[in-house]
Write a protein that holds these residues in place. Structure first.
Motif, PDB file in Angstrom:
ATOM      1  N   PHE A   1      43.160  51.000   0.905  1.00 54.40           N
ATOM      2  CA  PHE A   1      42.894  50.947  -0.527  1.00 54.40           C
ATOM      3  C   PHE A   1      41.587  51.688  -0.875  1.00 54.40           C
ATOM      4  O   PHE A   1      40.591  51.563  -0.170  1.00 54.40           O
TER       5      PHE A   1
ATOM      6  N   VAL B   1      55.526  47.527  -4.532  1.00 58.78           N
ATOM      7  CA  VAL B   1      54.374  48.336  -4.198  1.00 58.78           C
ATOM      8  C   VAL B   1      54.530  49.688  -4.869  1.00 58.78           C
ATOM      9  O   VAL B   1      55.632  50.208  -4.989  1.00 58.78           O
TER      10      VAL B   1
ATOM     11  N   PRO C   1      49.473  52.781   0.495  1.00 60.18           N
ATOM     12  CA  PRO C   1      48.547  52.070   1.375  1.00 60.18           C
ATOM     13  C   PRO C   1      49.265  51.608   2.637  1.00 60.18           C
ATOM     14  O   PRO C   1      50.481  51.496   2.653  1.00 60.18           O
TER      15      PRO C   1
ATOM     16  N   GLN D   1      50.049  48.896   4.384  1.00 61.54           N
ATOM     17  CA  GLN D   1      50.285  47.479   4.672  1.00 61.54           C
ATOM     18  C   GLN D   1      51.571  47.306   5.446  1.00 61.54           C
ATOM     19  O   GLN D   1      52.637  47.700   4.994  1.00 61.54           O
TER      20      GLN D   1
ATOM     21  N   ARG E   1      53.428  44.919   5.940  1.00 64.07           N
ATOM     22  CA  ARG E   1      54.509  44.059   5.452  1.00 64.07           C
ATOM     23  C   ARG E   1      55.513  44.821   4.602  1.00 64.07           C
ATOM     24  O   ARG E   1      56.594  44.337   4.328  1.00 64.07           O
ATOM     25  N   PHE E   2      55.148  46.032   4.149  1.00 67.37           N
ATOM     26  CA  PHE E   2      56.093  46.787   3.324  1.00 67.37           C
ATOM     27  C   PHE E   2      56.992  47.658   4.197  1.00 67.37           C
ATOM     28  O   PHE E   2      57.026  48.867   4.068  1.00 67.37           O
TER      29      PHE E   2
ATOM     30  N   GLN F   1      60.272  48.133   4.498  1.00 69.32           N
ATOM     31  CA  GLN F   1      61.335  48.915   3.865  1.00 69.32           C
ATOM     32  C   GLN F   1      60.786  50.217   3.306  1.00 69.32           C
ATOM     33  O   GLN F   1      61.325  51.301   3.505  1.00 69.32           O
TER      34      GLN F   1
ATOM     35  N   GLY G   1      48.991  51.956  -5.369  1.00 69.01           N
ATOM     36  CA  GLY G   1      48.444  51.348  -4.175  1.00 69.01           C
ATOM     37  C   GLY G   1      48.315  49.851  -4.225  1.00 69.01           C
ATOM     38  O   GLY G   1      48.314  49.189  -3.207  1.00 69.01           O
ATOM     39  N   GLU G   2      48.220  49.297  -5.410  1.00 69.81           N
ATOM     40  CA  GLU G   2      48.047  47.865  -5.471  1.00 69.81           C
ATOM     41  C   GLU G   2      49.404  47.160  -5.496  1.00 69.81           C
ATOM     42  O   GLU G   2      50.400  47.723  -5.905  1.00 69.81           O
ATOM     43  N   ASP G   3      49.395  45.925  -5.075  1.00 66.98           N
ATOM     44  CA  ASP G   3      50.607  45.125  -5.203  1.00 66.98           C
ATOM     45  C   ASP G   3      50.833  44.830  -6.677  1.00 66.98           C
ATOM     46  O   ASP G   3      49.897  44.630  -7.427  1.00 66.98           O
ATOM     47  N   LEU G   4      52.084  44.813  -7.059  1.00 67.60           N
ATOM     48  CA  LEU G   4      52.392  44.503  -8.435  1.00 67.60           C
ATOM     49  C   LEU G   4      53.337  43.314  -8.441  1.00 67.60           C
ATOM     50  O   LEU G   4      54.149  43.163  -7.547  1.00 67.60           O
TER      51      LEU G   4
END
Ligand code: GDP
Ligand code: MG
Lengths: 201, 126
Positions: A34, A78, A99, A101, A103-104, A106, B5-8
């Protein structure tokens, strides 16, 4: 969201891929933690205003099944930033930024599938934040180069120390880059592509 | 544009709507409609305009003036990628849309493509 026509629907000629019928689309990932400068990087070299799209973490149909059982449950999405560079009458390059992460899953599979390689943006003051991203890129088997984003006021770091800290292979290119600058971003991208070409030869 | 970039948070109502829009169809083949598959409206050939749902019509309209990647269709419409894929798949099935999936990766093809990318970057940025 909604399906009423919005101003976003009024596209101009420049929005479309020029020479579309003859074009082969390729993609390169621009990744990093981030606030490392991914969106800035893509914005500085994209020929289109960078776009953003959301990938839901649950497929639409499954999500509805979930909702039957769990009222008010929300599904994380995301955002994926991307830009475009038409490089010839044959090749159009898309840059996807996201970013790192884990956990994403898919979304990572979608992004990584068929990618030529990845440019990993790194802030030398926050090296540890880059470990998960580098792990992910390696896990997906993508070749990569490191672009060290030098933020104002921070001390210069020796490349050797950075290579050690990130546990990079000797062959992995490391290039400094100001993501706000078109030429600097283009140079970082060129370094990556030259490396990918070396690996393919 | 939303800062990426941020979670939504995605509201359940939106998901239900997304489901209705896509009529619960299966997600299309990943390769066929990848993020960078290029799509454009098929020539009409003087056929009678087909009955399309408003959302199918909206996406077809966007694709009518040239080629866009699947990701760009999603970006311009601000619809979730999964939904866009499903609607585009339906349009393709109905013969309304032509798709150009990216070439499958093979080492030789990669090399040619990478050379073209490198030359293109040099031309563009010096
Ligand atoms: N000094 C400096 N600032 C940068 C650079 N790249 C990005 N920034 C700034 O860092 C902040 C975060 O950048 P952003 O592109 O949004 O990061 P992202 O979360 O990775 O997409 C913004 O305020 C940018 O202006 C850089 O190369 N140098
Ligand atoms: Mg961003």
């Amino acid at each position: 969201m909604g399906f009423t026509a919005s101003s976003d629907d009024r596209l101009t000629t420049d929005d479309y891929v020029s020479g579309g019928a003859a074009q082969t689309a390729v993609k390169i990932l621009v990744v990093g933690h981030f606030a490392v400068g991914k969106t800035t990087f893509i914005g500085s070299i994209s020929e289109i205003e960078p776009l953003s799209t959301e990938e839901t973490m649950t497929q639409a149909a499954e999500a509805v099944d979930d909702l039957k059982g769990v009222r008010g449950k929300t599904t994380t999405t995301v955002a994926l930033d991307f830009g475009r560079l038409t490089l010839s009458e044959r090749v159009v390059l898309y840059l996807f930024g996201t970013p790192g992460q884990t956990r994403f899953v898919q979304m990572w599979e979608d992004m990584a599938r068929g990618a030529l390689g990845a440019l990993i943006l790194v802030d030398p003051e926050r090296l540890a934040d880059s470990f998960p991203v580098i792990d992910l890129i390696e896990q997906y088997g993508l070749d990569y180069a490191i672009a060290v984003n030098h933020f104002d006021g921070n001390p210069e770091r020796a490349e050797r120390a950075l290579r050690e800290a990130l546990d990079l292979l000797d062959e992995t290119p490391v290039v400094t880059c100001d993501a706000r600058n078109e030429k600097s971003s283009a140079a970082a991208l060129t370094t990556l592509v030259r490396y990918l070409l070396d690996r393919a030869s | 544009m939303r800062a990426g970039g941020e979670d939504l948070e995605f509201e359940p109502a939106d998901l239900v709507r997304a489901y209705v829009i896509t009529k619960g169809r299966e997600l299309p083949d990943e390769q066929q409609l990848s993020l960078i598959t290029l799509v454009t409206a098929a020539p009409q050939d003087g056929r009678r305009p087909a009955r399309l749902t408003p959302e199918e019509q909206r996406l077809l309209d966007i694709c009518s003036a040239g080629y866009l990647s699947v990701a760009e269709v999603a970006g311009h419409t601000r619809l979730p990628l999964g939904v866009v894929r499903i609607v585009l798949a339906a349009l393709t099935e109905g013969g309304h849309l032509m798709t150009r999936p990216p070439v499958p990766r093979a080492r030789n093809a990669d090399k040619d493509l990478l050379e073209e990318v490198l030359n293109g970057l040099h031309r563009k940025f010096g």
